[in-house]
Design an enzyme around this catalytic site. Structure first.
Site: not given
Ligand code: SAH
Length: 344
Positions: A90, A103, A110, A114, A117, A331
């Site tokens: 995406e 973005c 991944c 987390c 996510c 995302c």
């Molecule tokens: N792996 C990297 C970059 C990709 S995620 C990182 O962790 O920074 C980019 C950002 O989106 C991160 O801060 C992540 O924690 C956040 N993110 C992931 N899922 C999300 C969600 N459902 N709502 C808001 N932010 C989210």
């Protein structure tokens, strides 16, 4: 055959030297590819015919197949691309007051795991090639007709788990004869791979670094981010201090507000204590709820109270404006929808 978009100026120079060509032609190649955006080597009028043939043998000027394109009412556009091996990625294009940002995704899936996510629900299949990251920018420009001014490396994947390709991508898009995206207009976000934060301190292009902190202490962070068991908050803060001392740059701290998990005033106070005196600013992010996950977005009042407390304690803070709310903005959601469709 290699994608031309895998090569930085230095890579082209090495290739040219190895092929008894003048290294200054690397600049010409960058100009043809990124300024004139050629789709065939035959368009390069200042390069001799036999060398064009050589380039054609060694490189391909490729693109990405666009499977779906969505446009939200606020102008946010989301593209779903299919890679050569069939994998889906995406890319999101956002319209901000300061310009248009894209973005980009850096990995297929991944592995950081987390809890909140959507991207991490699918394990990493592979890291993207440099060209596959570069092409997200070129394709977003081509499909939208918009000139991109900013890049956030915040799509699916962990950029510091694909370190070399992400840095080469930055060199390519930042090139003054190419896309010319200013270093200060590029932000790389990491979940906190500490050794790479140290390494990144020596990167010669002055891009912005954002750290996904999301918690003020190890207890909460370990519950929501698996990576914290390897690189704890104290190690991250140490690495941030080092990065700031080496680069003199302000670091962005990302903090998603999750209802009753990390959004209390006690958490806000603890966060202030943790970050006190550091050259940082905090980006508070309203959580995009993911159907499969139990986490809820903080209430407006809780978000404002958290924000106000940070302000009162003189921490630079902003509450992220939401975009693309009506088009699977969180995302990984567009990708996982398409994957489900294709499984049927
Ligand atoms: N792996 C990297 C970059 C990709 S995620 C990182 O962790 O920074 C980019 C950002 O989106 C991160 O801060 C992540 O924690 C956040 N993110 C992931 N899922 C999300 C969600 N459902 N709502 C808001 N932010 C989210």
């Amino acid at each position: 055959m290699v994608s031309v978009y895998n090569y930085s100026e230095d890579d082209f120079k090495d290739y040219l030297i190895a092929n008894n060509e003048k290294p200054f032609r690397a600049k010409q190649l960058i100009e043809w590819l990124y300024r004139h955006k050629i789709s065939s080597f035959d368009e390069m009028t200042n390069i001799k015919k036999d060398f064009i043939e050589k380039l054609k043998n060694d490189f391909i000027i490729d693109d990405l197949e666009c499977v779906t394109k969505q446009k939200a009412s606020d102008g946010t556009q989301k593209f779903l691309f299919r890679l050569n091996d069939g994998n889906l990625i995406e890319t999101v294009l956002m319209n901000n007051e300061y310009g248009y940002s894209v973005c980009v995704t850096t990995q297929v899936g991944c592995n950081m795991g987390c809890e909140f996510c959507a991207s991490g629900m699918k394990k990493k299949l592979r890291s993207l090639e440099t060209s596959e990251i570069v092409l997200q920018i070129l394709m977003a420009e081509k499909l939208s007709g918009i000139k991109i001014s900013h890049i956030v490396v915040m799509g699916i994947g962990e950029p510091f788990d694909n370190y070399d390709n992400v840095l080469r991508f930055i060199r390519i898009v930042n090139h003054p004869l190419g896309l010319q995206i200013g270093s200060r207009h590029i932000t790389v976000s990491t979940c906190g791979i500490v050794p790479k934060i140290y390494e990144f301190s020596d990167f010669d292009i002055q891009v912005n670094l954002a750290i996904s902190l999301h918690a003020p202490n190890n207890e909460i962070r370990s519950q929501i981010m698996k990576i914290n068991k390897t690189y704890s908050i104290d190690k991250i803060v140490e690495a941030i201090k080092y990065y700031i001392s080496k680069t003199n740059r302000r670091v962005t701290i990302e903090y998603i507000l999750l209802h009753s998990i990390n959004d209390t005033l006690a958490c806000a106070n603890e966060l202030c204590d943790l970050l006190h005196g550091l050259n940082i600013y905090v980006n508070l992010i309203p959580y995009n709820e993911v159907i499969e996950k139990p986490f809820k977005r903080s209430t407006k009042d809780d978000m404002m109270a958290f924000f106000d407390l940070l302000k009162k304690r003189r921490i630079n803070v902003q509450l992220r404006r939401e975009q693309g709310g009506d088009i699977d903005a969180a995302c990984g959601q567009l990708r996982s929808k398409q994957m489900k469709k294709e499984e049927l």
